[in-house]
Write an enzyme that holds these catalytic residues in place. Structure first.
Site, PDB file in Angstrom:
ATOM      1  N   HIS A  66       2.533  14.673 -20.078  1.00  0.00           N
ATOM      2  CA  HIS A  66       2.966  14.677 -18.685  1.00  0.00           C
ATOM      3  C   HIS A  66       4.461  14.371 -18.627  1.00  0.00           C
ATOM      4  CE1 HIS A  66      -1.181  13.816 -16.644  1.00  0.00           C
ATOM      5  NE2 HIS A  66      -1.238  14.832 -17.488  1.00  0.00           N
ATOM      6  N   GLU A  68       6.425  12.201 -16.871  1.00  0.00           N
ATOM      7  CA  GLU A  68       6.867  10.805 -16.977  1.00  0.00           C
ATOM      8  C   GLU A  68       6.653  10.280 -18.398  1.00  0.00           C
ATOM      9  OE1 GLU A  68       4.969  11.350 -12.829  1.00  0.00           O
ATOM     10  OE2 GLU A  68       4.556  11.996 -14.874  1.00  0.00           O
ATOM     11  N   CYS A  94       0.326  10.018 -12.257  1.00  0.00           N
ATOM     12  CA  CYS A  94      -1.132  10.087 -12.330  1.00  0.00           C
ATOM     13  C   CYS A  94      -1.754   8.710 -12.519  1.00  0.00           C
ATOM     14  CB  CYS A  94      -1.577  11.030 -13.450  1.00  0.00           C
ATOM     15  SG  CYS A  94      -1.258  10.425 -15.120  1.00  0.00           S
ATOM     16  N   CYS A 104       0.075   7.947 -16.536  1.00  0.00           N
ATOM     17  CA  CYS A 104       1.517   7.766 -16.333  1.00  0.00           C
ATOM     18  C   CYS A 104       1.792   6.485 -15.545  1.00  0.00           C
ATOM     19  CB  CYS A 104       2.107   8.988 -15.643  1.00  0.00           C
ATOM     20  SG  CYS A 104       2.112  10.436 -16.726  1.00  0.00           S
TER      21      CYS A 104
END
Length: 164
Positions: A66, A68, A94, A104
């Site tokens: 992801h 981040e 998330c 995240c």
């Protein structure tokens, strides 16, 4: 949920500076290779002196990373400038994840970052009820939301809405 004012006492940035950095995060979302069942997200980390520390986008290093997470991985754990840093993300971090052990939101909390600015709340398209913003706030992290960026983030994710 209300939007937090970017000029709050915890923030030394103006709404204009936040918008500039967030615009860059939204632009990074366009670098993501589109994947069915996954959002295109861009993120960057900016230190307290308004210098970019790291950037990332979904699936930039592997098919499950992801945005981040990618930016945080660039810096490594315990980076000394994370405690005063801000994460800018095109999508709410998330709070539920199947592809990795940590979300995240958990990664951001563990990093010591004290501020998160994002453009669009994760819609209930792929996850029933994302609670990233709420969990970050509960951890004492300032959360700033700029919902006016939603159309731009939606456009970068047209593949999920049948608009691609």
């Amino acid at each position: 949920m209300t939007t937090i004012d970017a000029a709050s006492p915890l923030s030394n940035r103006t709404r204009g500076e936040d918008r500039e950095w967030l615009s860059t995060a939204v632009d990074l979302a366009w670098r993501c290779p589109p994947a069915p069942g996954a959002f295109n997200v861009g993120a960057l980390i900016v230190d307290a002196d308004d210098r970019e520390l790291a950037r990332g986008w979904s699936r930039d290093t592997d098919e499950h990373v992801h945005a981040e997470e990618s930016a945080l991985n660039t810096l490594g754990p315990n980076h000394p400038r994370l405690s005063g840093a801000t994460v800018y993300s095109s999508l709410e971090p998330c709070s539920i994840r199947k592809s990795r052990p940590l979300t995240c939101t958990q990664l951001i909390i563990a990093s010591g970052i004290r501020r998160v600015v994002f453009a669009w709340r994760e819609p209930s398209l792929l996850v029933e009820d994302c609670q990233g913003a709420e969990l970050l706030r509960e951890a004492g992290i300032e959360v700033v939301e700029f919902p006016e960026f939603e159309p731009l983030v939606k456009a970068a994710n047209a593949h999920l809405f049948g608009d691609a």
